[in-house]
Motif scaffolding. Structure first.
Motif, short mmCIF file in Angstrom:
data_model
loop_
_atom_site.label_atom_id
_atom_site.label_comp_id
_atom_site.label_asym_id
_atom_site.label_seq_id
_atom_site.Cartn_x
_atom_site.Cartn_y
_atom_site.Cartn_z
N GLY A 151 42.74 29.45 48.84
CA GLY A 151 42.47 30.88 48.98
C GLY A 151 41.74 31.22 50.26
O GLY A 151 41.44 32.39 50.51
N PHE A 183 45.36 35.73 46.18
CA PHE A 183 45.58 35.98 44.75
C PHE A 183 46.91 35.39 44.27
O PHE A 183 47.21 35.46 43.07
N GLY A 184 47.71 34.86 45.19
CA GLY A 184 48.99 34.27 44.80
C GLY A 184 50.17 35.21 44.93
O GLY A 184 51.28 34.86 44.50
N ALA A 215 47.57 39.85 40.40
CA ALA A 215 46.25 39.78 41.03
C ALA A 215 45.15 39.63 39.98
O ALA A 215 44.20 38.86 40.16
N SER A 218 44.49 36.14 38.86
CA SER A 218 44.04 35.17 39.85
C SER A 218 42.67 34.62 39.49
O SER A 218 41.82 35.31 38.91
#
Length: 252
Positions: A151, A183-184, A215, A218
Motif C-alpha cells: 500500500g 485500497f486494491g 475500498a 480494504s
C-alpha cells in the motif's frame, strides 16, 4: 533550485485557486477512516528536498478536495505529522537521467523500514514524497506510483498540472488515485470516474458503488466505532456528578 520550484508552484496555485474543484457524488455519512503517514525525502546531505503539500501554498485546498473525494465512500482521511528521510537513493534512484526502474517499488518500503521513517502500523498508508518516483525520470508533472502489496505510495509534486486538470485539483486527484490503488482498486474504462481515462472532458473524481464497497473492505480502511451504551452512561454520570459537586466557599 528548490526555492525556484516552490515559487513556480505558489504562482501557479495562486492563479489556479478559483478554478480548482473536484467533481464528485454527494457525500455519505462518515463511518470509516484511513490514516496516511507522509514521508518527505531529501538527499543524504539534506539537499534537494522533495516538495510536500505545504510547499504548494494551498495545502488546505488539496486536503479539502481529497476529503471530498473520499467522503463519497464515507471515509475520513487523517494525515499524520510528516517524517523526514535523508536518502539520495530513495530520492532519485540510481538511473541518472534515465527512467527509474519499477523494481524500486519493491525495495523502497524495506529501506524506509530500516531507516525508521515509515509507520509500523499495517493499517497506515506510507506516502513518500520524492523527486523521482519509480517508473519515471527527472522532471515531469505530479505523479504517483503504488506498491500494491504494502500500500506504499511514491509521489512527485511539481508545478506541471497532471491529467489535464487544474493544478490543485490535479494534485488532489494524483494523491486520491494513489490511495485508491492502495485500497486494491484498479483502473477502469469508465470516463466519469476517479480511476477512468486520465484525459478528456468527461474526467471526474467520482466513485461508483462497486469501488466504494471494495475500498471499505480494504485493510487500510478502519471502521469508526460508535459510542457504546456504557460509554454514553459514563459521560452522563460525569455530567451529573459535576452538576452536584458542592461549591467551595472561601473564608471571608
Amino acid at each position: 533550485m528548490k526555492h525556484l520550484l516552490t515559487l513556480c508552484i505558489l504562482v501557479a496555485f495562486a492563479t489556479d485557486y478559483a478554478n480548482a474543484v473536484v467533481i464528485v457524488n454527494p457525500p455519505r455519512p462518515i463511518t470509516h477512516t484511513v490514516t496516511v503517514q507522509p514521508v518527505i525525502v531529501s538527499n543524504d546531505d539534506g539537499s534537494n528536498t522533495a516538495n510536500y503539500l505545504s510547499d504548494t501554498g494551498n495545502e488546505g485546498l488539496i486536503l479539502g478536495e481529497i476529503d471530498q473525494i473520499w467522503a463519497q465512500a464515507g471515509i475520513d482521511v487523517e494525515w499524520l505529522t510528516p517524517n523526514t528521510w535523508n536518502s539520495t537513493l530513495a530520492n532519485f534512484g540510481s538511473a541518472g537521467n534515465g527512467t527509474r526502474p519499477n523494481d524500486d517499488l519493491l525495495s523502497l518500503p524495506g529501506l524506509a523500514d530500516a531507516a525508521g521513517v515509515s509507520s509500523p502500523d499495517p493499517a497506515t498508508i506510507n506516502m513518500y514524497f520524492m523527486q523521482v518516483p519509480p517508473g519515471t525520470g527527472p522532471g515531469g508533472p505530479s505523479f504517483a506510483r503504488t506498491r500494491l502489496l504494502s500500500g506504499s505510495t511514491f509521489i512527485r509534486l511539481s508545478d506541471r498540472p497532471p491529467f489535464d486538470r487544474p493544478l490543485a485539483t490535479g494534485v488532489s486527484t494524483v494523491l486520491s488515485r494513489a490511495m485508491a490503488f492502495s485500497f486494491g482498486l484498479n483502473d477502469n474504462s469508465e470516463p466519469d470516474n476517479l480511476l477512468g481515462p486520465l484525459t478528456g472532458s468527461n474526467f471526474s473524481e467520482r466513485l461508483n458503488d462497486t469501488q466504494i464497497a471494495a475500498a471499505l473492505e480494504s485493510g487500510f480502511v478502519v471502521v469508526i466505532p460508535e459510542p457504546t451504551t456504557l460509554a454514553l452512561l459514563g459521560v452522563a454520570t460525569l455530567a451529573l456528578v459535576s452538576r452536584r459537586r458542592p461549591r467551595l466557599i472561601q473564608p471571608s
